[in-house]
Design a protein around this motif. Structure first.
Motif, PDB file in Angstrom:
ATOM      1  N   THR A  61     137.426  81.764  52.484  1.00 32.15           N
ATOM      2  CA  THR A  61     138.084  82.203  53.775  1.00 32.15           C
ATOM      3  C   THR A  61     139.390  82.895  53.375  1.00 32.15           C
ATOM      4  O   THR A  61     139.769  82.470  52.302  1.00 32.15           O
ATOM      5  CB  THR A  61     138.266  81.230  54.730  1.00 32.15           C
ATOM      6  N   TYR A  62     139.858  83.510  54.324  1.00 26.42           N
ATOM      7  CA  TYR A  62     141.239  84.034  54.144  1.00 26.42           C
ATOM      8  C   TYR A  62     142.133  84.354  55.559  1.00 26.42           C
ATOM      9  O   TYR A  62     141.480  85.569  56.115  1.00 26.42           O
ATOM     10  CB  TYR A  62     141.575  85.089  53.332  1.00 26.42           C
ATOM     11  N   LYS A  63     142.944  83.608  55.913  1.00 23.67           N
ATOM     12  CA  LYS A  63     143.530  83.907  57.262  1.00 23.67           C
ATOM     13  C   LYS A  63     142.439  84.118  58.429  1.00 23.67           C
ATOM     14  O   LYS A  63     142.904  85.152  59.193  1.00 23.67           O
ATOM     15  CB  LYS A  63     144.648  84.944  57.216  1.00 23.67           C
ATOM     16  N   ARG A  64     141.427  83.433  58.539  1.00 17.33           N
ATOM     17  CA  ARG A  64     140.780  83.666  59.840  1.00 17.33           C
ATOM     18  C   ARG A  64     140.285  82.186  60.420  1.00 17.33           C
ATOM     19  O   ARG A  64     139.137  81.848  60.662  1.00 17.33           O
ATOM     20  CB  ARG A  64     139.499  84.195  59.341  1.00 17.33           C
ATOM     21  N   PRO A  65     141.281  81.407  60.862  1.00 15.05           N
ATOM     22  CA  PRO A  65     141.160  80.207  61.244  1.00 15.05           C
ATOM     23  C   PRO A  65     140.379  80.101  62.677  1.00 15.05           C
ATOM     24  O   PRO A  65     139.773  79.204  62.761  1.00 15.05           O
ATOM     25  CB  PRO A  65     142.497  79.616  61.524  1.00 15.05           C
ATOM     26  N   GLN A  66     140.475  81.363  63.341  1.00 19.03           N
ATOM     27  CA  GLN A  66     139.676  81.224  64.697  1.00 19.03           C
ATOM     28  C   GLN A  66     138.203  81.440  64.302  1.00 19.03           C
ATOM     29  O   GLN A  66     137.586  81.013  65.304  1.00 19.03           O
ATOM     30  CB  GLN A  66     140.106  82.457  65.462  1.00 19.03           C
ATOM     31  N   LEU A  67     137.914  81.863  63.278  1.00 18.79           N
ATOM     32  CA  LEU A  67     136.367  81.758  62.843  1.00 18.79           C
ATOM     33  C   LEU A  67     136.227  80.582  62.188  1.00 18.79           C
ATOM     34  O   LEU A  67     134.892  79.994  62.529  1.00 18.79           O
ATOM     35  CB  LEU A  67     136.196  83.006  62.191  1.00 18.79           C
ATOM     36  N   LEU A  68     136.799  80.441  61.273  1.00 19.24           N
ATOM     37  CA  LEU A  68     136.595  78.913  60.514  1.00 19.24           C
ATOM     38  C   LEU A  68     136.470  77.712  61.336  1.00 19.24           C
ATOM     39  O   LEU A  68     135.573  76.771  61.240  1.00 19.24           O
ATOM     40  CB  LEU A  68     137.896  78.779  59.507  1.00 19.24           C
ATOM     41  N   ILE A  69     137.010  77.435  62.496  1.00 14.73           N
ATOM     42  CA  ILE A  69     137.018  76.606  63.313  1.00 14.73           C
ATOM     43  C   ILE A  69     135.796  76.356  63.811  1.00 14.73           C
ATOM     44  O   ILE A  69     135.135  75.100  63.931  1.00 14.73           O
ATOM     45  CB  ILE A  69     138.242  76.204  64.265  1.00 14.73           C
ATOM     46  N   LYS A  70     135.040  77.247  64.014  1.00 18.90           N
ATOM     47  CA  LYS A  70     133.733  77.383  64.733  1.00 18.90           C
ATOM     48  C   LYS A  70     132.549  76.845  63.696  1.00 18.90           C
ATOM     49  O   LYS A  70     131.774  76.117  63.883  1.00 18.90           O
ATOM     50  CB  LYS A  70     133.064  78.598  65.267  1.00 18.90           C
ATOM     51  N   CYS A  71     132.879  77.302  62.386  1.00 20.08           N
ATOM     52  CA  CYS A  71     131.967  76.952  61.420  1.00 20.08           C
ATOM     53  C   CYS A  71     132.325  75.381  60.963  1.00 20.08           C
ATOM     54  O   CYS A  71     131.194  74.757  60.960  1.00 20.08           O
ATOM     55  CB  CYS A  71     132.243  77.744  60.133  1.00 20.08           C
TER      56      CYS A  71
END
Length: 325
Positions: free
Chosen positions: A13-23
């Motif tokens: 990942t890289y600077k996409r916490p809004q996507l990562l949190i769903k994962c």
């Protein structure tokens, strides 16, 4: 080694916490007991927001959630290597930060794992799209037909050592999974299909004209072709290249005939160029959304895509020293 852990999930990942949190929420909801798996988040460069998110969610995973990062950006291939080398599990599952694994994903993989150390598993990827998708959504939906992608696969650690992991020369999220796939095929390592091991791959919101920026990924087609020419030709080579080169030749003829004042040649080359460009536009519009904004985007980007595609392909051929047209 923690003998309880049977499988590790590696997420670049890289600077996409809004996507990562769903994962991560999807991985937290796995029916597999937490003690049997760990999640390793690898940031392609330091990312304070992602590190904070991982630390805040660690308790949900019984502290089997890890944050790693590279000091400088190296690409997702290098991030995955850092993750699986750090893992203490015999089996490594890969997915992406914009994916949502089904709650039975890990259980399906482990249920079919017979303990052998030279196996690879490939699951099902589902890309939800609208009935009339955009061109970008339509292209992303092609992931559903991919033979092998890192959005949903698992490899034993022995196999990853055997093939040398991911080639870190792929600095973008493009062709690094095909490279691993081709190495597996070359070395005759079994790839087991697991239809019920499902990962959802939502289509991210894309900026206007994203297809123009996407052409830069073509650099790495040259590297893949150099390493695996036969497999590249049989599984990837596209007929669109002929259309692109024809459009380029017609454009050059138009320019030349204008300079030397050959009106008849200029007229015919212009007509053919317009017709082929319109055919390309209609090809991209087939089955997609017909809103004014989307149609305008397709028309504008279709005019420049063929030439950018050729430019990046030649750039890649020079960079990786391979003859490829």
């Amino acid at each position: 080694m923690d003998m309880m852990k049977k499988i590790s999930v590696v997420i670049p990942t890289y600077k996409r916490p809004q996507l990562l949190i769903k994962c991560l929420h999807a991985l937290h909801q796995q029916v597999l007991e937490k003690k049997y798996y760990e999640v390793i988040v690898v940031s392609d460069g330091f990312d304070a927001a992602t590190k904070k998110l991982v630390h805040e969610m660690q308790h949900l995973f019984q502290d089997h959630l890890v944050y790693l990062h590279h000091e400088v950006r190296k690409g997702p291939a290098a991030a995955r290597n850092l993750g699986w080398l750090f893992s203490s599990s015999p089996l490594i599952a890969f997915t992406d930060d914009d994916c949502i694994p089904d709650e039975r994903w890990l259980l399906e993989i482990l249920t079919h794992h017979d303990g052998k150390s030279d196996l690879v598993y490939s699951g099902t990827v589902i890309v939800p799209t609208a009935r009339k998708p955009t061109d970008y959504e339509k292209n992303t939906a092609q992931l559903e037909q991919a033979e092998f992608i890192t959005a949903n696969c698992a490899c034993t650690k022995k196999v990853l050592y055997q093939v040398g992991g991911f080639d870190e020369r792929y600095k973008m999220a493009w062709r690094e999974d095909s490279d691993l796939h081709f190495k597996l095929l070359q070395q005759r390592i079994p790839i087991i299909k697991l239809p019920k091991a499902v990962v959802i791959h939502p289509v991210r919101r894309a900026k206007w004209g994203v297809s123009v920026k996407e052409q830069k990924k073509g650099i790495y087609n040259a590297l893949l072709f150099k390493k695996f020419p036969t497999l590249y030709r049989s599984k990837i080579a596209s007929r669109t290249s002929l259309l692109y080169y024809t459009l380029l030749v017609l454009l050059l003829i138009m320019i030349y005939s204008t300079i030397v004042r050959m009106p008849l040649l200029q007229w015919y080359s212009t007509i053919f160029w317009v017709c082929l460009t319109m055919a390309f536009i209609m090809l991209r519009l087939r089955g997609t959304r017909r809103s004014l904004g989307h149609v305008t985007e397709i028309v504008v980007t279709s005019i420049v895509i063929p030439y950018l595609s050729i430019f990046w392909k030649i750039y890649g051929a020079i960079k990786f020293r391979v003859f490829m047209i």
